[in-house]
Scaffold this motif. Structure first.
Motif, PDB file in Angstrom:
ATOM      1  N   THR A  33       0.801  -1.227   0.000  1.00  0.00           N
ATOM      2  CA  THR A  33       0.000   0.000   0.000  1.00  0.00           C
ATOM      3  C   THR A  33       0.835   1.279   0.000  1.00  0.00           C
ATOM      4  O   THR A  33       0.334   2.324  -0.370  1.00  0.00           O
ATOM      5  CB  THR A  33      -0.893   0.072   1.261  1.00  0.00           C
ATOM      6  OG1 THR A  33      -0.050   0.153   2.422  1.00  0.00           O
ATOM      7  CG2 THR A  33      -1.799  -1.145   1.379  1.00  0.00           C
ATOM      8  N   GLN A  34       2.091   1.210   0.452  1.00  0.00           N
ATOM      9  CA  GLN A  34       2.861   2.450   0.588  1.00  0.00           C
ATOM     10  C   GLN A  34       3.317   2.935  -0.787  1.00  0.00           C
ATOM     11  O   GLN A  34       3.796   2.139  -1.605  1.00  0.00           O
ATOM     12  CB  GLN A  34       4.068   2.211   1.504  1.00  0.00           C
ATOM     13  CG  GLN A  34       4.704   3.520   1.978  1.00  0.00           C
ATOM     14  CD  GLN A  34       6.169   3.598   1.634  1.00  0.00           C
ATOM     15  OE1 GLN A  34       6.663   2.844   0.791  1.00  0.00           O
ATOM     16  NE2 GLN A  34       6.876   4.519   2.261  1.00  0.00           N
ATOM     17  N   HIS A  35       3.203   4.229  -1.050  1.00  0.00           N
ATOM     18  CA  HIS A  35       3.408   4.700  -2.422  1.00  0.00           C
ATOM     19  C   HIS A  35       4.818   4.445  -2.954  1.00  0.00           C
ATOM     20  O   HIS A  35       4.977   4.198  -4.153  1.00  0.00           O
ATOM     21  CB  HIS A  35       2.988   6.165  -2.577  1.00  0.00           C
ATOM     22  CG  HIS A  35       3.808   7.146  -1.808  1.00  0.00           C
ATOM     23  ND1 HIS A  35       4.259   6.919  -0.539  1.00  0.00           N
ATOM     24  CD2 HIS A  35       4.267   8.377  -2.139  1.00  0.00           C
ATOM     25  CE1 HIS A  35       4.948   7.957  -0.120  1.00  0.00           C
ATOM     26  NE2 HIS A  35       4.969   8.855  -1.064  1.00  0.00           N
ATOM     27  N   PHE A  39       5.627   2.045  -6.110  1.00  0.00           N
ATOM     28  CA  PHE A  39       6.401   2.495  -7.259  1.00  0.00           C
ATOM     29  C   PHE A  39       7.533   1.512  -7.561  1.00  0.00           C
ATOM     30  O   PHE A  39       7.789   1.164  -8.715  1.00  0.00           O
ATOM     31  CB  PHE A  39       6.965   3.889  -7.008  1.00  0.00           C
ATOM     32  CG  PHE A  39       7.867   4.367  -8.101  1.00  0.00           C
ATOM     33  CD1 PHE A  39       7.347   4.667  -9.354  1.00  0.00           C
ATOM     34  CD2 PHE A  39       9.231   4.509  -7.902  1.00  0.00           C
ATOM     35  CE1 PHE A  39       8.169   5.088 -10.388  1.00  0.00           C
ATOM     36  CE2 PHE A  39      10.063   4.937  -8.927  1.00  0.00           C
ATOM     37  CZ  PHE A  39       9.528   5.221 -10.168  1.00  0.00           C
ATOM     38  N   MET A  45       3.088   5.228  -9.222  1.00  0.00           N
ATOM     39  CA  MET A  45       2.810   5.763  -7.892  1.00  0.00           C
ATOM     40  C   MET A  45       1.358   6.239  -7.816  1.00  0.00           C
ATOM     41  O   MET A  45       1.002   7.007  -6.927  1.00  0.00           O
ATOM     42  CB  MET A  45       3.755   6.915  -7.623  1.00  0.00           C
ATOM     43  CG  MET A  45       4.250   6.953  -6.197  1.00  0.00           C
ATOM     44  SD  MET A  45       5.434   8.269  -5.976  1.00  0.00           S
ATOM     45  CE  MET A  45       6.873   7.333  -5.466  1.00  0.00           C
ATOM     46  N   GLN A  46       0.559   5.801  -8.766  1.00  0.00           N
ATOM     47  CA  GLN A  46      -0.857   6.155  -8.681  1.00  0.00           C
ATOM     48  C   GLN A  46      -1.450   5.513  -7.437  1.00  0.00           C
ATOM     49  O   GLN A  46      -0.943   4.514  -6.931  1.00  0.00           O
ATOM     50  CB  GLN A  46      -1.602   5.739  -9.963  1.00  0.00           C
ATOM     51  CG  GLN A  46      -1.039   6.368 -11.237  1.00  0.00           C
ATOM     52  CD  GLN A  46      -0.976   7.893 -11.180  1.00  0.00           C
ATOM     53  OE1 GLN A  46      -1.894   8.556 -10.730  1.00  0.00           O
ATOM     54  NE2 GLN A  46       0.146   8.450 -11.626  1.00  0.00           N
ATOM     55  N   ASN A  47      -2.529   6.104  -6.955  1.00  0.00           N
ATOM     56  CA  ASN A  47      -3.178   5.640  -5.730  1.00  0.00           C
ATOM     57  C   ASN A  47      -3.714   4.223  -5.923  1.00  0.00           C
ATOM     58  O   ASN A  47      -4.698   4.017  -6.636  1.00  0.00           O
ATOM     59  CB  ASN A  47      -4.302   6.623  -5.379  1.00  0.00           C
ATOM     60  CG  ASN A  47      -4.924   6.343  -4.035  1.00  0.00           C
ATOM     61  OD1 ASN A  47      -4.608   5.345  -3.389  1.00  0.00           O
ATOM     62  ND2 ASN A  47      -5.795   7.226  -3.605  1.00  0.00           N
ATOM     63  N   GLU A  72       1.974   3.528 -16.874  1.00  0.00           N
ATOM     64  CA  GLU A  72       3.202   3.453 -16.089  1.00  0.00           C
ATOM     65  C   GLU A  72       3.602   2.044 -15.641  1.00  0.00           C
ATOM     66  O   GLU A  72       4.768   1.790 -15.355  1.00  0.00           O
ATOM     67  CB  GLU A  72       3.088   4.389 -14.868  1.00  0.00           C
ATOM     68  CG  GLU A  72       3.034   5.861 -15.278  1.00  0.00           C
ATOM     69  CD  GLU A  72       2.716   6.818 -14.137  1.00  0.00           C
ATOM     70  OE1 GLU A  72       2.921   8.022 -14.318  1.00  0.00           O
ATOM     71  OE2 GLU A  72       2.258   6.366 -13.064  1.00  0.00           O
ATOM     72  N   GLY A 254      13.452  10.481  -8.640  1.00  0.00           N
ATOM     73  CA  GLY A 254      13.088   9.875  -7.358  1.00  0.00           C
ATOM     74  C   GLY A 254      14.255   9.294  -6.588  1.00  0.00           C
ATOM     75  O   GLY A 254      14.139   9.043  -5.392  1.00  0.00           O
ATOM     76  N   LEU A 333      15.167   5.365  -3.112  1.00  0.00           N
ATOM     77  CA  LEU A 333      13.945   6.158  -3.249  1.00  0.00           C
ATOM     78  C   LEU A 333      13.625   6.884  -1.943  1.00  0.00           C
ATOM     79  O   LEU A 333      12.869   7.842  -1.934  1.00  0.00           O
ATOM     80  CB  LEU A 333      12.765   5.258  -3.654  1.00  0.00           C
ATOM     81  CG  LEU A 333      12.875   4.664  -5.065  1.00  0.00           C
ATOM     82  CD1 LEU A 333      11.855   3.556  -5.260  1.00  0.00           C
ATOM     83  CD2 LEU A 333      12.678   5.758  -6.117  1.00  0.00           C
TER      84      LEU A 333
ATOM     85  N   TYR B 195      -2.136   9.251   4.726  1.00  0.00           N
ATOM     86  CA  TYR B 195      -1.159   8.243   4.297  1.00  0.00           C
ATOM     87  C   TYR B 195      -0.886   8.389   2.807  1.00  0.00           C
ATOM     88  O   TYR B 195      -1.814   8.488   2.003  1.00  0.00           O
ATOM     89  CB  TYR B 195      -1.763   6.874   4.603  1.00  0.00           C
ATOM     90  CG  TYR B 195      -0.908   5.667   4.312  1.00  0.00           C
ATOM     91  CD1 TYR B 195       0.409   5.585   4.732  1.00  0.00           C
ATOM     92  CD2 TYR B 195      -1.455   4.570   3.651  1.00  0.00           C
ATOM     93  CE1 TYR B 195       1.168   4.452   4.495  1.00  0.00           C
ATOM     94  CE2 TYR B 195      -0.706   3.417   3.407  1.00  0.00           C
ATOM     95  CZ  TYR B 195       0.614   3.370   3.830  1.00  0.00           C
ATOM     96  OH  TYR B 195       1.351   2.237   3.595  1.00  0.00           O
ATOM     97  N   ASN B 196       0.383   8.426   2.435  1.00  0.00           N
ATOM     98  CA  ASN B 196       0.810   8.453   1.027  1.00  0.00           C
ATOM     99  C   ASN B 196       0.594   9.773   0.295  1.00  0.00           C
ATOM    100  O   ASN B 196       1.038   9.905  -0.847  1.00  0.00           O
ATOM    101  CB  ASN B 196       0.105   7.370   0.189  1.00  0.00           C
ATOM    102  CG  ASN B 196       0.686   5.991   0.412  1.00  0.00           C
ATOM    103  OD1 ASN B 196       1.826   5.860   0.845  1.00  0.00           O
ATOM    104  ND2 ASN B 196      -0.082   4.975   0.114  1.00  0.00           N
ATOM    105  N   SER B 215      -2.559  10.919  -8.788  1.00  0.00           N
ATOM    106  CA  SER B 215      -3.021  10.275  -7.565  1.00  0.00           C
ATOM    107  C   SER B 215      -3.410  11.297  -6.513  1.00  0.00           C
ATOM    108  O   SER B 215      -4.074  10.982  -5.534  1.00  0.00           O
ATOM    109  CB  SER B 215      -1.915   9.375  -7.005  1.00  0.00           C
ATOM    110  OG  SER B 215      -0.828  10.165  -6.594  1.00  0.00           O
ATOM    111  N   PRO B 227       7.832   9.323 -13.225  1.00  0.00           N
ATOM    112  CA  PRO B 227       6.796   8.501 -12.588  1.00  0.00           C
ATOM    113  C   PRO B 227       6.978   8.423 -11.078  1.00  0.00           C
ATOM    114  O   PRO B 227       6.050   8.060 -10.364  1.00  0.00           O
ATOM    115  CB  PRO B 227       6.963   7.123 -13.252  1.00  0.00           C
ATOM    116  CG  PRO B 227       8.283   7.145 -13.929  1.00  0.00           C
ATOM    117  CD  PRO B 227       8.591   8.569 -14.240  1.00  0.00           C
ATOM    118  N   ALA B 228       8.161   8.830 -10.580  1.00  0.00           N
ATOM    119  CA  ALA B 228       8.398   8.834  -9.140  1.00  0.00           C
ATOM    120  C   ALA B 228       7.901  10.129  -8.492  1.00  0.00           C
ATOM    121  O   ALA B 228       7.942  10.258  -7.273  1.00  0.00           O
ATOM    122  CB  ALA B 228       9.886   8.657  -8.842  1.00  0.00           C
TER     123      ALA B 228
END
Lengths: 396, 396
Positions: A33-35, A39, A45-47, A72, A254, A333, B195-196, B215, B227-228
């Motif tokens: 779940t963590q972005h 990624f 890194m979309q939700n 992506e 990133g 990152l 979160y995120n 996002s 994308p990051a």
């Protein structure tokens, strides 16, 4: 898009590696779940929430934006409606999820409770150490990304004589550096994984104000602009003959390079000049020692010993009660990745680990002195990714 | 320190207010760990844990830096040794802690488990809704802090004709804005509680690239640099005759003002100009309607109705499937505070709430158009804290 996505092969290899680890742990899969982890494994890194089964294809459940996630990531995508439907969506695809790894180091308690409720028959286990260890070992692609940041870090140091002026405030100086690196691709943020930890670019501080301790888990502090950002660059003017610490974490694409150089307008006093030589000496010695298989802890202990031999023990990595107990930390990152070169952490260095090593000394009333390079561990030992000149930048 | 600490009286009132709420909830106290909440109640953001008993003096357990925490908070301080000793330290002071409120919306699962283990006889309850509601109502001091950010936001818009040049990239433009606000006290970071969620300054994007969804839980997206960091300013060049969205969250002294203005080099096409008038119309209507006691939800629904009447329903707050379902959000030390003007949230507006209201329209292929001011709810209704001119900034 005006940017390159992460190569498909790269992502497949990361997922395959995690699948091996899941197999070994005997988990059915990982629910991410963590972005930043998302990624890393999916390329987007979309939700979203990602399920990586022990074997077979990973699946990404996307909340926002679907359109963009499709561009992506190379993996299969479904719309994430309600969290409630997630188990059913997984069942339909034939996935097992009795034992699942999840990122319990970052997932907020309330969110995890919500997930547990929905996955009522699932046993969850903390997957974060596994993920952090995998992520600590960088691929050739990731090292290339870090080199791009290192190039910008080099260019920024070349520009320092043009950007730095006597009498400007610390925040005026950092604003120049920020602009310089931003237009060259710095994402404008330095991500940290630890709860409550944050940093704005780094510690760009001068003289005494560099020695003001802070909540930041690093050797330098800085006054900051306000008690609401009590670290790093502040309102102090940069004066003659005081050490100027330029500790910057630059993240192009990133990926972070962490580099520290010193500058001075005028002359550095002898005690500080000598301490700088000690920090260089520690760095060069660590470069020699840090082969694959050596322990994270031993490099900290070795540096501490060298600081002691130089009579600088009380000043090493902060002053007395505000000392931090490490010599270096993984970068990628996030700024606070593994390995951490600290006492008690007796794991071995592995080929591909990327570490910022930063021997520094804090002299209350005078300043912080030191150097920092980012290295990759190779078969032969450390290879520096930072290539800015290691002399103090002297401005007459 | 070269900065002012938070006034003692201000902090005492915040703590007293929370104590009333704890009394009402019948909790023995609150155990706070999140750095922003810690700053709000204690005045210091040093690495610490704060215990606020239902009655009596709060106590701050500080890990790092003690020296600095002493300068920043008026409350009693003890060194935080091991977490294990915390219950004993509290017992010694005579505190009760059978029922304790804690921030379960942000506290990572692993950290909470560690705390629960140590406080084995304590029942913990989620205090975050209580804290968020209290924090949503700003004091005169806090409103003054937000005004300082609004002054910088005003100055930045005055400077736009000098900073913006045809053919510069979005990231070059945002880098100019970032430098401008940074040297005037912006802390260099925009904090979010969710979160995120993260944002770099805001959405400074142009033409079509503003319409690329992301996002981020807001009406505009932006390509971003990689994308990051797939949102906000990107590599696109700013062209003639396209709408330039300047949505900036500026945090001086930690307190955020959120403001959006439009700029254009050349001429805006008629459809977009008209949409801008609709967004202004919605804003002005909301200004009239939003009295204390009106519901958070009704302002979103009213705005949606107005967008529908103007035939712009599909474009309102994002395009179709990427629409967000709110009109405004609280701002303060964090960008995503309460209230949230959204469907289903039927709580009343209260005097002292500070809200960023941002009617916007997304036209795929063309751009995002809209306006945003930050307001405080007064007895009489909304008072705008943003005072930048509301016309589109036109550059020939």
């Amino acid at each position: 898009m005006n940017y390159q996505v992460v190569p498909k092969q790269e992502l497949k290899e990361r997922v395959a590696k995690l699948q091996q680890l899941l197999e070994h742990l005997q988990y059915d899969g990982a629910l991410l779940t963590q972005h930043v982890d998302l990624f890393y494994y999916s390329g987007t890194m979309q939700n979203s929430i990602m399920f990586i089964p022990k074997t077979g294809e990973p699946l990404l459940f996307v909340k926002k934006s679907m359109v963009r996630a499709k561009e992506e990531t190379p993996f299969n995508i479904e719309a994430l409606g309600s969290l409630k439907n997630l188990p059913e969506q997984l069942l339909k695809k034939g996935y097992l999820f009795r034992k699942v790894g999840i990122e319990l180091d970052v997932l907020p308690y309330n969110q995890f409770v919500r997930i547990k409720k929905v996955f009522s028959d699932t046993q969850f286990y903390d997957l974060s150490p596994t993920i952090r260890l995998q992520r600590s070992i960088k691929s050739a692609y990731e090292i290339e990304m870090i080199r791009q940041s290192a190039q910008v870090a080099y260019d920024a140091m070349q520009a320092v004589p043009n950007l730095l002026r006597l009498g400007m405030t610390e925040v005026e100086f950092i604003a120049e550096l920020e602009r310089f690196i931003r237009v060259r691709g710095h994402i404008g943020q330095v991500r940290m994984r630890a709860y409550n930890q944050e940093i704005v670019l780094g510690m760009v501080v001068s003289g005494d104000s560099a020695t003001v301790p802070s909540s930041f888990d690093g050797p330098a502090g800085g006054e900051g602009l306000t008690p609401a950002m009590p670290q790093g660059a502040g309102w102090k003017k940069i004066e003659k003959n005081e050490p100027i610490l330029i500790d910057m974490a630059i993240a192009v694409n990133g990926y972070i390079v962490d580099q520290t150089r010193m500058a001075i307008i005028g002359e550095l006093e002898k005690e500080l000049e000598e301490a700088y030589q000690v920090s260089l000496h520690i760095l060069k010695d660590t470069e020699k020692q840090a082969k694959p298989g050596t322990l994270w802890s031993q490099h900290y202990l070795n540096a501490l010993k060298m600081a002691k031999e130089a009579g600088l023990e009380d000043y090493f990595m902060g002053f007395k009660e505000d000392q931090v107990k490490f010599l270096g930390h993984g970068v990628g990152l996030e700024l606070d990745e593994w390995p951490v070169l600290a006492k008690g952490l007796d794991q071995p260095l592995e080929v591909g680990m990327v570490i910022a090593i930063e021997p520094k000394f804090t002299f209350p009333g005078k300043g912080v002195i030191g150097i920092e390079n980012t290295y990759v561990v190779t078969e032969k030992g450390l290879e520096s990714l930072s290539f800015a000149a290691e002399e103090i930048i002297k401005i007459p």
